[in-house]
Scaffold this active site. Sequence first.
Site, mmCIF file in Angstrom:
data_model
loop_
_atom_site.group_PDB
_atom_site.id
_atom_site.type_symbol
_atom_site.label_atom_id
_atom_site.label_comp_id
_atom_site.label_asym_id
_atom_site.label_seq_id
_atom_site.Cartn_x
_atom_site.Cartn_y
_atom_site.Cartn_z
ATOM 1 N N ARG A 1 0.855 -1.177 0.000
ATOM 2 C CA ARG A 1 0.000 0.000 0.000
ATOM 3 C C ARG A 1 0.898 1.237 0.000
ATOM 4 N NH1 ARG A 1 -2.470 -3.392 3.999
ATOM 5 N NH2 ARG A 1 -4.573 -4.087 3.395
ATOM 6 N N LYS B 1 -2.831 -2.326 7.844
ATOM 7 C CA LYS B 1 -4.079 -1.821 8.403
ATOM 8 C C LYS B 1 -4.420 -2.530 9.710
ATOM 9 C CE LYS B 1 -6.551 -0.045 4.375
ATOM 10 N NZ LYS B 1 -7.808 -0.129 3.604
ATOM 11 N N HIS C 1 -2.157 2.498 -5.911
ATOM 12 C CA HIS C 1 -3.095 1.389 -5.764
ATOM 13 C C HIS C 1 -3.247 0.599 -7.060
ATOM 14 C CE1 HIS C 1 -4.733 0.830 -1.842
ATOM 15 N NE2 HIS C 1 -5.845 0.298 -2.300
ATOM 16 N N ARG D 1 -0.483 -1.795 -7.153
ATOM 17 C CA ARG D 1 -0.789 -2.884 -6.207
ATOM 18 C C ARG D 1 -1.786 -3.858 -6.831
ATOM 19 N NH1 ARG D 1 -1.566 -4.411 -0.631
ATOM 20 N NH2 ARG D 1 -3.761 -4.603 -0.036
ATOM 21 N N HIS E 1 -5.173 -8.668 3.340
ATOM 22 C CA HIS E 1 -6.622 -8.548 3.432
ATOM 23 C C HIS E 1 -7.132 -9.368 4.619
ATOM 24 C CE1 HIS E 1 -6.966 -7.597 -1.159
ATOM 25 N NE2 HIS E 1 -6.676 -6.533 -0.435
ATOM 26 N N TYR F 1 -10.189 -10.063 -7.420
ATOM 27 C CA TYR F 1 -9.219 -10.321 -8.488
ATOM 28 C C TYR F 1 -9.601 -11.528 -9.327
ATOM 29 C CZ TYR F 1 -6.632 -6.753 -6.122
ATOM 30 O OH TYR F 1 -6.278 -5.557 -5.553
#
Length: 301
Positions: free
Chosen positions: A152, A176, A241, A244, A267, A276
């Site tokens: 990120r 995150k 992004h 990424r 994630h 994806y």
Amino acid sequence: MNVPDDGAAIAAFLSALAAEAGAARNTLMAYRSDLELASDALSGRLGRAQPTDLNRLADGWATLARSTVARKSAALRRFFGFLLDEGLRADDPSSALPRPGGMQRRLPRVLDHIDIDRLFSVLAARLAASKDASADLRLLALVELLYGSGLRATELVSLEVRAISPDRPYAILKGKGGRERLVPVSDRARAAVTAWKAVRGDAPGYLFPSGAKHLSRVRLFQLLRTLAAEAGIPPDRISPHVLRHAFATHLLEGGADLRALQTMLGHADIATTEIYTHVETARLVELVTTRHPLADKGRET
């Protein structure tokens, strides 16, 4: 939580959205309206909202159209994601927001392999022609880590100098929600970082320093757009992004396991990673439609 008041937090979020995502004026106005209405409904405590607050907020949307609920939820999710990325919150309460069923999730923008090759060709040409290559060595390291490791933007610019080692093919990052994860670092990326460190020096601190802090996400976004324009790629098609997303999509095309991809991307929910598979499915459908030997015959009947 160290969250600023709602007005300042919303203004900072919209500024970042305009600079980093190139959001259109109408989009920014819609986000501002949705966030300010939510803030009013929560008595100016949107930035500090807990899941129970968001549940109560969503109850007030019961009579709204599904598309309106989806827009409001999207605005709030991005807002809380911004607060988390900036370290202004330690958690993201947006899982409490409704996800209207039956709505198609927008697929992420990606660059194809040719686009990626163009970016690296421009960087190679710059380095070959430059007398002072420090800026281009830094940019090469940034792009290698974005595309080669799927970082990120915030994770990338805030890397400590010791995070990437020439003899270690991985890095341990805190992403995150404070979750740690292991990400791969390719031979190419490690070589690019080593070359950048030779210019940067061995002083401790951020790998990509800028003044007293680190390189900003806005500046990273600007550097990528300039590089894209030079490579003949429309600048509005690229961002940290997007690189990424390219990392994830190209790995999946190459046969990567979805669970492994989830771990590398950091994630929390595999449903986020599954987007994806839709990108890959869309590519395969287009391939069959345009390349299958019966495609032309089908159009003739």
